[in-house]
Design a protein around this motif. Structure first.
Motif, PDB file in Angstrom:
ATOM      1  N   CYS A  14      44.406  34.141  55.130  1.00 60.63           N
ATOM      2  CA  CYS A  14      43.140  34.505  54.487  1.00 60.63           C
ATOM      3  C   CYS A  14      43.036  33.821  53.127  1.00 60.63           C
ATOM      4  O   CYS A  14      44.006  33.801  52.359  1.00 60.63           O
ATOM      5  CB  CYS A  14      43.060  36.017  54.340  1.00 60.63           C
ATOM      6  SG  CYS A  14      41.409  36.544  53.874  1.00 60.63           S
ATOM      7  N   CYS A  16      41.870  34.832  50.514  1.00 65.82           N
ATOM      8  CA  CYS A  16      42.026  35.748  49.382  1.00 65.82           C
ATOM      9  C   CYS A  16      43.468  35.816  48.901  1.00 65.82           C
ATOM     10  O   CYS A  16      43.755  36.451  47.891  1.00 65.82           O
ATOM     11  CB  CYS A  16      41.516  37.146  49.731  1.00 65.82           C
ATOM     12  SG  CYS A  16      42.655  38.132  50.709  1.00 65.82           S
ATOM     13  N   SER A  18      46.134  37.108  50.528  1.00 68.06           N
ATOM     14  CA  SER A  18      46.865  38.314  50.949  1.00 68.06           C
ATOM     15  C   SER A  18      48.087  37.985  51.793  1.00 68.06           C
ATOM     16  O   SER A  18      48.900  38.858  52.045  1.00 68.06           O
ATOM     17  CB  SER A  18      45.941  39.211  51.768  1.00 68.06           C
ATOM     18  OG  SER A  18      45.567  38.531  52.964  1.00 68.06           O
ATOM     19  N   CYS A  25      42.307  40.383  57.875  1.00 69.25           N
ATOM     20  CA  CYS A  25      42.136  40.656  56.451  1.00 69.25           C
ATOM     21  C   CYS A  25      40.640  40.772  56.146  1.00 69.25           C
ATOM     22  O   CYS A  25      40.028  41.777  56.466  1.00 69.25           O
ATOM     23  CB  CYS A  25      42.827  39.565  55.642  1.00 69.25           C
ATOM     24  SG  CYS A  25      42.898  39.933  53.881  1.00 69.25           S
ATOM     25  N   CYS A  26      40.068  39.745  55.574  1.00 65.90           N
ATOM     26  CA  CYS A  26      38.685  39.848  55.093  1.00 65.90           C
ATOM     27  C   CYS A  26      37.623  39.666  56.181  1.00 65.90           C
ATOM     28  O   CYS A  26      36.497  40.123  56.033  1.00 65.90           O
ATOM     29  CB  CYS A  26      38.449  38.832  53.974  1.00 65.90           C
ATOM     30  SG  CYS A  26      39.464  39.143  52.513  1.00 65.90           S
ATOM     31  N   THR A  48      36.475  35.850  49.426  1.00 69.15           N
ATOM     32  CA  THR A  48      36.495  35.060  50.664  1.00 69.15           C
ATOM     33  C   THR A  48      35.068  34.728  51.112  1.00 69.15           C
ATOM     34  O   THR A  48      34.809  33.618  51.587  1.00 69.15           O
ATOM     35  CB  THR A  48      37.244  35.837  51.769  1.00 69.15           C
ATOM     36  OG1 THR A  48      38.592  36.059  51.322  1.00 69.15           O
ATOM     37  CG2 THR A  48      37.276  35.070  53.083  1.00 69.15           C
TER      38      THR A  48
END
Ligand SMILES: [Zn+2]
Length: 139
Positions: A14, A16, A18, A25-26, A48
């Motif tokens: 992801c 972001c 993570s 995730c997003c 994101t």
């Protein structure tokens, strides 16, 4: 207008930061199949969404007061003008699954017109009817 970024595959890490695959995730938040449980999850997914040019999501997760001050075209112009290089979440206060407000401090790196910039922000979030919204920034 700069070229649109390549959309990453669902199993890529992801954007972001993570370390989870995008699809775990997003992505579910941006696609509307799940709601972020925490303010940090919303913050990450909004980062994101800038990368993926998911303007509808950015718009829908903004508080109504903020929407009065801007437009989807403004958000798109901003997101498209930047190459998003990375996100670092520094601190969170409240914003947990059982809270109804919280703050997230982060640094987002981006390149705009050939220059790398650091966007350092303390974002305020609130939960309304079980959904988190981005309110404004404190710093
Ligand atoms: Zn993510």
């Amino acid at each position: 207008m700069p070229p649109k970024p390549q959309l990453p595959a669902a199993n890529t890490p992801c954007p972001c930061g993570s370390q989870k695959p995008l699809e775990n995730c997003c992505q579910p938040f941006i696609q509307g199949t799940a709601n972020p449980a925490t303010a940090e999850q919303l913050m990450r997914s909004r980062y994101t969404a800038h990368l993926l040019l998911a303007i509808d999501y950015l718009w829908a997760t903004w508080s109504p007061e903020q929407r009065l001050r801007s437009s989807q075209a403004d958000i798109r112009a901003w997101a498209e003008s930047c190459d998003w290089l990375g996100l670092q979440v520094i601190a969170t206060r409240q914003g947990g699954a059982s809270d109804d407000k919280g703050t997230v401090e982060f640094i987002a790196l981006f390149r705009q017109r050939g220059q790398v910039h650091q966007h350092h922000e303390v974002s305020q979030f609130k939960k309304v009817m079980g959904k988190w919204f981005y309110v404004d920034h404190l710093a």
